[in-house]
Design a protein around this motif. Sequence first.
Motif, PDB file in Angstrom:
ATOM      1  N   UNK A 113       0.692  -0.962  -0.057  1.00 35.24           N
ATOM      2  CA  UNK A 113      -0.349  -0.369   0.240  1.00 35.24           C
ATOM      3  C   UNK A 113       0.568   0.895  -0.056  1.00 35.24           C
ATOM      4  N   UNK A 114       1.011   2.082  -1.021  1.00 37.94           N
ATOM      5  CA  UNK A 114       1.889   3.182  -1.031  1.00 37.94           C
ATOM      6  C   UNK A 114       1.271   4.753  -0.934  1.00 37.94           C
ATOM      7  N   UNK A 115       0.107   4.096  -0.283  1.00 39.64           N
ATOM      8  CA  UNK A 115      -0.556   5.652  -0.533  1.00 39.64           C
ATOM      9  C   UNK A 115       0.062   6.105   0.685  1.00 39.64           C
ATOM     10  N   UNK A 116       0.183   5.324   2.092  1.00 39.20           N
ATOM     11  CA  UNK A 116       0.189   6.079   3.283  1.00 39.20           C
ATOM     12  C   UNK A 116       2.053   5.650   3.070  1.00 39.20           C
ATOM     13  N   UNK A 117       2.677   5.735   2.695  1.00 41.90           N
ATOM     14  CA  UNK A 117       4.037   5.191   2.843  1.00 41.90           C
ATOM     15  C   UNK A 117       4.670   6.428   3.406  1.00 41.90           C
ATOM     16  N   UNK A 118       6.095   6.666   4.256  1.00 40.47           N
ATOM     17  CA  UNK A 118       7.108   7.471   3.964  1.00 40.47           C
ATOM     18  C   UNK A 118       7.961   7.702   3.571  1.00 40.47           C
ATOM     19  N   UNK A 119       8.847   8.415   3.405  1.00 36.63           N
ATOM     20  CA  UNK A 119      10.168   8.967   2.497  1.00 36.63           C
ATOM     21  C   UNK A 119      10.173   7.735   2.578  1.00 36.63           C
ATOM     22  N   UNK A 120      10.825   7.578   1.193  1.00 36.53           N
ATOM     23  CA  UNK A 120      12.315   6.249   0.995  1.00 36.53           C
ATOM     24  C   UNK A 120      12.869   5.712   0.988  1.00 36.53           C
ATOM     25  N   UNK A 121      14.014   6.598   1.827  1.00 35.40           N
ATOM     26  CA  UNK A 121      14.680   6.479   2.690  1.00 35.40           C
ATOM     27  C   UNK A 121      14.169   5.639   4.148  1.00 35.40           C
ATOM     28  N   UNK A 122      12.949   5.894   4.436  1.00 36.05           N
ATOM     29  CA  UNK A 122      12.275   5.602   5.906  1.00 36.05           C
ATOM     30  C   UNK A 122      12.145   3.574   4.939  1.00 36.05           C
ATOM     31  N   UNK A 123      12.017   3.417   3.994  1.00 37.58           N
ATOM     32  CA  UNK A 123      11.405   2.393   2.962  1.00 37.58           C
ATOM     33  C   UNK A 123      12.283   0.850   3.738  1.00 37.58           C
ATOM     34  N   UNK A 124      11.964   0.309   4.307  1.00 34.88           N
ATOM     35  CA  UNK A 124      12.665  -1.605   4.193  1.00 34.88           C
ATOM     36  C   UNK A 124      13.499  -1.328   3.073  1.00 34.88           C
ATOM     37  N   UNK A 125      14.081  -2.150   3.334  1.00 38.03           N
ATOM     38  CA  UNK A 125      15.371  -2.329   1.237  1.00 38.03           C
ATOM     39  C   UNK A 125      14.238  -3.770   0.538  1.00 38.03           C
ATOM     40  N   UNK A 126      13.295  -4.261   0.819  1.00 36.44           N
ATOM     41  CA  UNK A 126      12.551  -5.018   0.308  1.00 36.44           C
ATOM     42  C   UNK A 126      11.252  -4.301  -0.336  1.00 36.44           C
ATOM     43  N   UNK A 127      11.048  -3.017   0.561  1.00 39.23           N
ATOM     44  CA  UNK A 127       9.014  -2.601   0.743  1.00 39.23           C
ATOM     45  C   UNK A 127      10.465  -1.102  -0.674  1.00 39.23           C
ATOM     46  N   UNK A 128      11.164  -0.593  -0.303  1.00 40.87           N
ATOM     47  CA  UNK A 128      11.907   0.023  -1.407  1.00 40.87           C
ATOM     48  C   UNK A 128      12.070  -0.476  -2.963  1.00 40.87           C
ATOM     49  N   UNK A 129      12.678  -1.641  -3.426  1.00 43.07           N
ATOM     50  CA  UNK A 129      12.462  -2.134  -4.256  1.00 43.07           C
ATOM     51  C   UNK A 129      11.482  -2.461  -5.044  1.00 43.07           C
ATOM     52  N   UNK A 130      10.115  -2.868  -3.806  1.00 42.18           N
ATOM     53  CA  UNK A 130       8.881  -2.503  -4.403  1.00 42.18           C
ATOM     54  C   UNK A 130       8.438  -0.926  -5.312  1.00 42.18           C
ATOM     55  N   UNK A 131       9.063  -0.102  -4.593  1.00 41.35           N
ATOM     56  CA  UNK A 131       9.515   1.130  -5.451  1.00 41.35           C
ATOM     57  C   UNK A 131       9.778   1.153  -6.594  1.00 41.35           C
ATOM     58  N   UNK A 132      10.769   0.677  -6.642  1.00 35.90           N
ATOM     59  CA  UNK A 132      11.169   0.669  -7.862  1.00 35.90           C
ATOM     60  C   UNK A 132      11.004   0.014  -8.687  1.00 35.90           C
ATOM     61  N   UNK A 133      10.273  -1.043  -8.714  1.00 35.35           N
ATOM     62  CA  UNK A 133       9.438  -1.744  -9.381  1.00 35.35           C
ATOM     63  C   UNK A 133       8.782  -0.823 -10.013  1.00 35.35           C
ATOM     64  N   UNK A 134       7.945  -1.126  -9.062  1.00 37.53           N
ATOM     65  CA  UNK A 134       6.072   0.302  -9.439  1.00 37.53           C
ATOM     66  C   UNK A 134       6.984   1.281 -10.789  1.00 37.53           C
ATOM     67  N   UNK A 135       8.121   1.902 -10.526  1.00 34.15           N
ATOM     68  CA  UNK A 135       8.037   3.222 -11.463  1.00 34.15           C
ATOM     69  C   UNK A 135       8.938   2.698 -13.161  1.00 34.15           C
ATOM     70  N   UNK A 136       9.761   1.436 -12.947  1.00 33.28           N
ATOM     71  CA  UNK A 136       9.928   0.574 -13.625  1.00 33.28           C
ATOM     72  C   UNK A 136       8.376  -0.139 -14.613  1.00 33.28           C
ATOM     73  N   UNK A 137       7.305   0.163 -14.196  1.00 33.97           N
ATOM     74  CA  UNK A 137       6.106  -0.035 -14.994  1.00 33.97           C
ATOM     75  C   UNK A 137       5.033   0.691 -15.015  1.00 33.97           C
TER      76      UNK A 137
END
Lengths: 272, 230
Positions: free
Chosen positions: A182-206
């Motif tokens: 759930x990206x709606x209530x997420x925090x700054x990227x630097x506070x995301x866990x490694x896995x969640x940050x990678x989900x952000x990375x993946x989401x950006x690419x699609x």
Amino acid sequence: MNADDWLRAFAAELYQRRVGGDTARHVVAEAATHLREGGGDPWLVFGSPQAYAAAIVESIGTAPGPRPGPVRLHARGITKRYGRQVVLRDASLTVRAGQIAAVVGANGCGKSTFLRICAGLVSPDAGEVTVSGRLGYCPQQGGTADFLLPDEHFVLVGAGQGVARGLARQAGRAAARQLGWDAENAVLARHLSGGTRQKLNLTMSTLAQPDVLLLDEPYQGFDQGSYVNLWDQLTRLRDEGRAIVVVTHLLNQLDRVDMVLDLTPAHQGGRS
Amino acid sequence: MNRLVTVAEMTLRELARRRGVLLLLLLMPLTFWLIRRDSYVGQSVRALLLGISWAVSTAALFATSAARELEPRLRLAGYRPHHLYLGRMLGLWALGLAISVPFFLLTVVDANNLRYGGIAVAMLCCVAVAAPFGMVIGVLLPRELEGTLLLLTVVAMQMLLDPADAGAKLTPFWSSREIGTWAVDHTDDGYLTRGVLHGLVVTVLLIVTVAAVFAVRLRRRRHLHHVPLA
């Protein structure tokens, strides 16, 4: 393995065996209801996820896989040297619309370099790459901004394609949900866990609806459920006609791909 | 235009969230001002201008280094190189102006007998030069520490060199010092003209350098051919 894990593994098996999306969801929901109401160990009730999925496939059949479409990515004769060291020698790969290709090989054999060459981020010493349609790229690490929110990443990427802010946010959140995030209530990227940050990375690419999607070990830091979600999403994207190239070292997932490029040098037993 | 504005906005958002760094950056010009406040107002104004230049160029360096990994994928997402560097520069200029306003008010309130218009122009020159200067260092040096050390060397050199020396004109922030002299010592208008001209030329040169580096780094590679969807 608890009931949830069993159901996840079962769902993955059904997708892998090309049971249609709605049918698979229906069968998994029925199994979940049965376990909830009747209780008991799923291994005793249904057996292994693989065996039960095989039985389901035998009784209801599978959806025919889409036929591969036209060539979307054609890399030929890619050679790359760093100083005197030859990292890639005459590597070639052709991926059609509706196919997933895995790029595998030992550490340091040039998997990421090959992908970066395909993305046009690094120049090879020899060889050419032809891409048909829009290109998306998910790096192994980095590629996000520490001090931005996920929504702001979606807006930033969306603006590149001229997508309005609201639409970019919606598309980003929807793509993130496909990965169980759930990206709606997420925090700054630097506070995301490694896995969640990678989900952000993946989401950006699609997000930009690429025709060719290049993913460099996109599952780093993922838990088991996210990992299954990733492959489900890749399967869905493939079925929509995307051409996908995944750099991976997890061999147990290779049976979910259509082709494999092994970049391990021949003297180490590679197949390239 | 939307792409430029989006990159500028995101640059500002990122920098505004680095509150600790921003506070420390603001502390330097303020300290310079306070140290020299009781002795000679001219020195405190020049030190203040140098402090603003330092603050903005350091922010530019950080912003550029932080975006290094992100920019190639933004390029793939449809941005052209000029969207990325001009957008970031716009954001940094906006930040520089926001930093300069309280310091300008400080000189108005705390120092008498100055050409305040000249102080404002000098501050504008500082901001105009500092943003592309920090970006140039950021694109050429991959690590923030190396960039910060180089920036420190340039600022220290700027502080120690005699402004009348011919070599001083080769330093990036000479313009603000020249205009500062016009504003503080009420010298002839030649100081103002030379300063503004120097600021303009240096800013343009730095922008051209940033543009060239971005164009090379984010160029379309010759081995990659795009064909329309079949």
